[in-house]
Design a protein around this motif. Structure first.
Motif, PDB file in Angstrom:
ATOM      1  N   ALA A   9       0.850  -1.197   0.000  1.00  0.00           N
ATOM      2  CA  ALA A   9       0.000   0.000   0.000  1.00  0.00           C
ATOM      3  C   ALA A   9       0.881   1.242   0.000  1.00  0.00           C
ATOM      4  N   ASP A  13      -3.271   5.261  -1.687  1.00  0.00           N
ATOM      5  CA  ASP A  13      -4.319   4.294  -1.371  1.00  0.00           C
ATOM      6  C   ASP A  13      -5.138   4.658  -0.132  1.00  0.00           C
ATOM      7  N   LEU A  74      -9.677  -2.740  -5.592  1.00  0.00           N
ATOM      8  CA  LEU A  74      -9.089  -3.066  -4.302  1.00  0.00           C
ATOM      9  C   LEU A  74     -10.079  -3.967  -3.565  1.00  0.00           C
TER      10      LEU A  74
END
Length: 178
Positions: A9, A13, A74
């Motif tokens: 990440a 994000d 995601l």
């Protein structure tokens, strides 16, 4: 099993991760099979908390994505906190719309392997699970984790939601097989 792409990440994000984590932990929608919705009120994480976690040197957060219509979605995340003899698994969730498809098991297996690559000196994995989430404890037991005698109080001071019932954190471990 879905084909997932994993990556670390990053700061870009954060907003999507906050939405994912709060949705997965605190709502019961989609195909979700477990949730904290009826036992904890409020958000699980906020921008400042996630940013602080991502800045820690002993913490790595991984995301799992799937491609749909040439767009990356995601679908899950999992965090690893590296300690002296253990790796703590946390911030683990799967978007409720993607649950019940084996993704959680895939993500957990990925994280366990990744931990061994990054920090081969540890001897066990550990995690803390809300004691009222018996279905989740049973899931982790099927994945090789065992409950320990360590039970901690719910961290109301950590701003991770307010319990609606009496909650404790159940410590669970799994020995590393090398």
């Amino acid at each position: 099993m879905k084909s997932l792409r994993y990556r670390t990440a990053n700061l870009n994000d954060i907003d999507n991760l906050i939405s994912l984590i709060n949705q997965a932990y605190r709502t019961n929608t989609g195909a979700s099979w477990t949730s904290e919705q009826d036992i904890v009120a409020g958000d699980r994480i906020n921008h400042q908390q996630l940013l602080k976690s991502l800045e820690q040197k002993n913490f790595s957060l991984f995301v799992a994505e799937t491609l749909r219509n040439k767009q990356s979605d995601l679908v899950a995340c999992i965090g690893l906190t590296f300690q002296q003899n253990a790796v703590e698994i946390g911030t683990f969730c799967v978007n409720s719309y993607w649950q019940n498809q084996g993704i959680g098991k895939q993500v957990l297996e990925y994280a366990e392997k990744k931990a061994l690559e990054m920090f081969p000196a540890f001897n066990h994995y550990e995690m803390f699970v809300l004691d009222a989430r018996t279905e989740l404890i049973q899931y982790y037991e099927r994945c090789g984790y065992s409950k320990t005698a360590c039970i901690e109080t719910y961290p109301t001071y950590a701003n991770v939601g307010q319990p609606l019932i009496d909650l404790k954190l159940q410590h669970m471990t799994k020995s590393v097989i090398k």
